[in-house]
Design a protein around this motif. Sequence first.
Motif, PDB file in Angstrom:
ATOM      1  N   ASN A  37     -18.885  -6.867  16.588  1.00 38.04           N
ATOM      2  CA  ASN A  37     -19.954  -6.407  17.469  1.00 38.04           C
ATOM      3  C   ASN A  37     -21.154  -7.344  17.440  1.00 38.04           C
ATOM      4  O   ASN A  37     -21.697  -7.700  18.481  1.00 38.04           O
ATOM      5  CB  ASN A  37     -20.370  -4.985  17.091  1.00 38.04           C
ATOM      6  N   GLU A  38     -21.547  -7.755  16.255  1.00 39.52           N
ATOM      7  CA  GLU A  38     -22.701  -8.640  16.130  1.00 39.52           C
ATOM      8  C   GLU A  38     -22.417 -10.036  16.704  1.00 39.52           C
ATOM      9  O   GLU A  38     -23.286 -10.647  17.310  1.00 39.52           O
ATOM     10  CB  GLU A  38     -23.115  -8.749  14.661  1.00 39.52           C
ATOM     11  N   LEU A  39     -21.214 -10.527  16.525  1.00 35.97           N
ATOM     12  CA  LEU A  39     -20.879 -11.888  16.976  1.00 35.97           C
ATOM     13  C   LEU A  39     -20.777 -12.021  18.488  1.00 35.97           C
ATOM     14  O   LEU A  39     -20.992 -13.115  19.018  1.00 35.97           O
ATOM     15  CB  LEU A  39     -19.556 -12.336  16.338  1.00 35.97           C
ATOM     16  N   VAL A  40     -20.438 -10.947  19.173  1.00 38.21           N
ATOM     17  CA  VAL A  40     -20.235 -11.048  20.626  1.00 38.21           C
ATOM     18  C   VAL A  40     -21.391 -10.479  21.439  1.00 38.21           C
ATOM     19  O   VAL A  40     -21.339 -10.475  22.664  1.00 38.21           O
ATOM     20  CB  VAL A  40     -18.908 -10.385  21.064  1.00 38.21           C
ATOM     21  N   GLU A  44     -21.183 -14.524  26.927  1.00 39.26           N
ATOM     22  CA  GLU A  44     -20.302 -14.360  28.083  1.00 39.26           C
ATOM     23  C   GLU A  44     -18.930 -13.877  27.638  1.00 39.26           C
ATOM     24  O   GLU A  44     -18.510 -14.106  26.497  1.00 39.26           O
ATOM     25  CB  GLU A  44     -20.186 -15.690  28.825  1.00 39.26           C
ATOM     26  N   LEU A  45     -18.223 -13.218  28.559  1.00 38.82           N
ATOM     27  CA  LEU A  45     -16.944 -12.607  28.239  1.00 38.82           C
ATOM     28  C   LEU A  45     -15.947 -13.610  27.657  1.00 38.82           C
ATOM     29  O   LEU A  45     -15.297 -13.330  26.654  1.00 38.82           O
ATOM     30  CB  LEU A  45     -16.344 -11.940  29.479  1.00 38.82           C
ATOM     31  N   GLY A  46     -15.815 -14.772  28.262  1.00 36.26           N
ATOM     32  CA  GLY A  46     -14.873 -15.780  27.769  1.00 36.26           C
ATOM     33  C   GLY A  46     -15.177 -16.202  26.345  1.00 36.26           C
ATOM     34  O   GLY A  46     -14.273 -16.329  25.514  1.00 36.26           O
ATOM     35  N   ASP A  47     -16.460 -16.390  26.053  1.00 31.32           N
ATOM     36  CA  ASP A  47     -16.862 -16.760  24.693  1.00 31.32           C
ATOM     37  C   ASP A  47     -16.621 -15.613  23.722  1.00 31.32           C
ATOM     38  O   ASP A  47     -16.223 -15.826  22.573  1.00 31.32           O
ATOM     39  CB  ASP A  47     -18.330 -17.171  24.652  1.00 31.32           C
ATOM     40  N   ALA A  48     -16.849 -14.386  24.167  1.00 32.68           N
ATOM     41  CA  ALA A  48     -16.615 -13.216  23.313  1.00 32.68           C
ATOM     42  C   ALA A  48     -15.140 -13.102  22.953  1.00 32.68           C
ATOM     43  O   ALA A  48     -14.791 -12.848  21.794  1.00 32.68           O
ATOM     44  CB  ALA A  48     -17.097 -11.947  24.005  1.00 32.68           C
ATOM     45  N   LEU A  49     -14.264 -13.306  23.916  1.00 30.01           N
ATOM     46  CA  LEU A  49     -12.831 -13.224  23.657  1.00 30.01           C
ATOM     47  C   LEU A  49     -12.378 -14.293  22.672  1.00 30.01           C
ATOM     48  O   LEU A  49     -11.575 -14.020  21.771  1.00 30.01           O
ATOM     49  CB  LEU A  49     -12.049 -13.320  24.966  1.00 30.01           C
ATOM     50  N   LYS A  50     -12.886 -15.509  22.841  1.00 29.99           N
ATOM     51  CA  LYS A  50     -12.530 -16.578  21.898  1.00 29.99           C
ATOM     52  C   LYS A  50     -13.047 -16.272  20.497  1.00 29.99           C
ATOM     53  O   LYS A  50     -12.367 -16.524  19.513  1.00 29.99           O
ATOM     54  CB  LYS A  50     -13.082 -17.926  22.379  1.00 29.99           C
ATOM     55  N   THR A  51     -14.241 -15.715  20.417  1.00 33.33           N
ATOM     56  CA  THR A  51     -14.822 -15.379  19.120  1.00 33.33           C
ATOM     57  C   THR A  51     -13.983 -14.329  18.403  1.00 33.33           C
ATOM     58  O   THR A  51     -13.672 -14.462  17.215  1.00 33.33           O
ATOM     59  CB  THR A  51     -16.269 -14.874  19.294  1.00 33.33           C
TER      60      THR A  51
END
Length: 64
Positions: A37-40, A44-51
């Motif tokens: 939760n903290e990392l995303v 942006e959605l694409g970066d959140a998915l990769k994270t």
Amino acid sequence: TLQTPRGAATLEVEVKDGQVTAFTLHGPSTRHAALANELVREVELGDALKTIATLDISPWETDR
């Protein structure tokens, strides 16, 4: 503490009168999932998915 391919795992054992009465294994995915939760937040959605993918979370290891 034991090192696994995903990170550190911890085993808690309760012993009474020389007998194991309870145990809990905390896998690394439980701690990694707590970070998600903290990392995303506010990315942006694409970066959140990769994270999330880099955390290598296994649903079989999580406590909840």
